[in-house]
Scaffold this motif. Structure first.
Motif, PDB file in Angstrom:
ATOM      1  N   HIS A 291       0.802  -1.117  -0.030  1.00 53.92           N
ATOM      2  CA  HIS A 291       0.048  -0.025   0.098  1.00 53.92           C
ATOM      3  C   HIS A 291       0.972   1.135   0.182  1.00 53.92           C
ATOM      4  N   ASP A 295      -4.644   6.293   2.995  1.00 57.88           N
ATOM      5  CA  ASP A 295      -6.101   6.115   2.767  1.00 57.88           C
ATOM      6  C   ASP A 295      -6.785   7.165   3.645  1.00 57.88           C
ATOM      7  N   HIS A 372     -13.074   6.773  -0.115  1.00 56.23           N
ATOM      8  CA  HIS A 372     -11.933   7.415   0.658  1.00 56.23           C
ATOM      9  C   HIS A 372     -10.941   7.767  -0.379  1.00 56.23           C
ATOM     10  N   HIS A 374      -7.130   7.980  -1.630  1.00 53.14           N
ATOM     11  CA  HIS A 374      -5.928   7.441  -1.751  1.00 53.14           C
ATOM     12  C   HIS A 374      -4.859   8.443  -2.002  1.00 53.14           C
TER      13      HIS A 374
END
Ligand SMILES: [Zn+2]
Length: 428
Positions: A291, A295, A372, A374
């Motif tokens: 990742h 987020d 959300h 990112h």
């Protein structure tokens, strides 16, 4: 629609009173900025002109002030109809000069006063645009003379001190601060304090700011002059400074700008829902996938801001990322904003953006379990964690500017020390 008749004065009996009554809205003696003298002369010459115009020719004439408070949905045209005033005069006022157009833009709750003569003809129209500005249209030959007159604003230095118990907003209001001042405070420390994640009970702040008065009445707040914020035991201090170019900003007492090249967060009051993690199990694909960003959970439509000045280099759909904006900040840095529900209109690849500009809105386009943002941050092409990365500061000031800085900010820092002392005395 009720129009209140304020005054009816027989000019034959008292010419001077009538003339001054029609100017009653503008206490011209309180004008005091560099243009004051000019304005005073202007008004007194208008008074004379008005007196000369009405008194000798029409001994039995009277002037009448009709006051009207602007309601929602009204404009100068509907007000003219209500007051039975000529549409031709309306047209003349709006097109009198560049200032005349300001009559077209009326705010509900503000007052309009129309002064008419015995024939019901408009002699003067005034509109209290703001608590300190009045538009005045005065009949002059075949048309109208339109001016914007300003009253003197008095600035008073005020201060407040608060301890955080629930939130910056609630505790700020409890300490007597306006919403505007609280937002300004959050803005000043946006680079140093993450008010969404790191505010703690027991944090405290002292703020010195301006209150604005007109005719002895407070009507607004101005700028923050100096402020101290203690966040989790660490003290942050900021003081306002205006440089030679007239740009104002906030600096540490040593003269370092508080503005950094990048904002901490791409959203106001953002909450992190998933951290930067190079070994994360992907929530949808269920495989180990890095990742490479952070987020932030937020409802659909929440504005997303660019964290730094730069140029848009990607603007569109990027498979799993959905709607994406990518921004280059000089040679070394770039940021990416994904899963957007939509883009800020008017922007495209190549558009220049300033730090804090809205670039799009939170969504769940692409592979996303819920709404959300990112957010990715790259330094020289390498993904870094924007929460922990050392982000570059802006450049320091030179010696000449620093000397001016010291002179200008000394009294503001002294006021802050005094405010802290006063609050301490009150506590003991
Ligand atoms: Zn993500």
């Amino acid at each position: 629609m009720k129009n209140r008749i304020l005054k009816t004065v027989l000019l034959s009996a008292c010419t001077v009173v009538a003339a001054s009554a029609s100017y009653g809205l503008i206490p011209y003696k309180s004008f005091q900025d560099p243009k004051d003298l000019e304005r005073e002369q202007l008004i007194s010459s208008k008074v004379n002109q008005y007196t000369n115009y009405v008194a000798p020719a029409q001994p039995a004439a009277f002037s009448e002030d009709m006051e009207h408070t602007v309601k929602s949905g009204e404009n100068l045209s509907t007000i003219f109809s209500d007051l039975n005033l000529s549409r031709e005069d309306l047209h003349k006022i709006i097109h009198a000069n560049a200032t005349g157009k300001q009559f077209a833009d009326m705010t509900p709750g503000q007052d309009v006063v129309a002064t008419v003569n015995a024939e019901g003809e408009l002699e003067q129209l005034t509109y209290a645009k703001t608590p300190f500005e009045t538009l005045v249209a005065t009949r002059h030959d075949d048309g109208f003379d339109v001016k914007l007159l300003s009253k003197k604003i008095d600035y008073q230095v005020s201060s407040a001190k608060a301890t955080i118990q629930s939130s910056l907003f609630e505790d700020g209001v409890k300490a007597g601060l306006s919403e505007k001042i609280i937002l300004k405070l959050a803005d000043i420390f946006a680079w140093d304090i993450d008010f969404a994640l790191n505010l703690r009970e027991g944090d405290e702040f002292t703020v010195v700011y301006e209150k604005l008065f007109v005719d002895g009445k407070e009507f607004d707040t101005g700028d923050i002059l100096s402020v101290e914020f203690i966040n989790q035991g660490k003290t942050y201090t900021a003081v306002r400074f205006e440089d030679n170019q007239g740009h104002t900003g906030y600096y540490s007492p040593e003269g370092n700008s508080l503005r950094k090249a990048f904002l901490q967060n791409p959203m106001d009051f953002a909450k992190i829902s998933s951290h930067f993690n190079l070994h994360r199990k992907h929530p949808i694909l269920n495989t180990i996938r890095a990742h490479k960003g952070v987020d932030y959970s937020a409802s659909i439509g929440t504005p997303v801001k660019t964290t730094g000045d730069g140029k848009i280099v990607f603007h569109g759909i990027k498979s799993g990322y959905g709607n994406v904006v990518e921004i280059e900040h000089g040679q070394k840095y770039s940021t990416l904003y994904a899963h957007l529900s939509g883009f800020k209109s008017g922007q495209k690849v190549g558009s220049k953006v300033k730090q804090g500009d809205v670039i799009g809105y939170v969504g769940k386009t692409g592979l996303a379990t819920g709404p959300h943002l990112h957010y990715e941050f790259r330094i020289a092409g390498q993904h870094v964690n924007p929460v922990t990365a050392k982000l570059p500061r802006s450049l320091p000031m030179d010696n000449a500017v620093l000397a001016k800085f010291k002179t200008q900010t000394q009294p503001l820092m002294a006021a802050l020390q005094k405010a802290k002392g006063d609050a301490l005395l009150a506590k003991n």
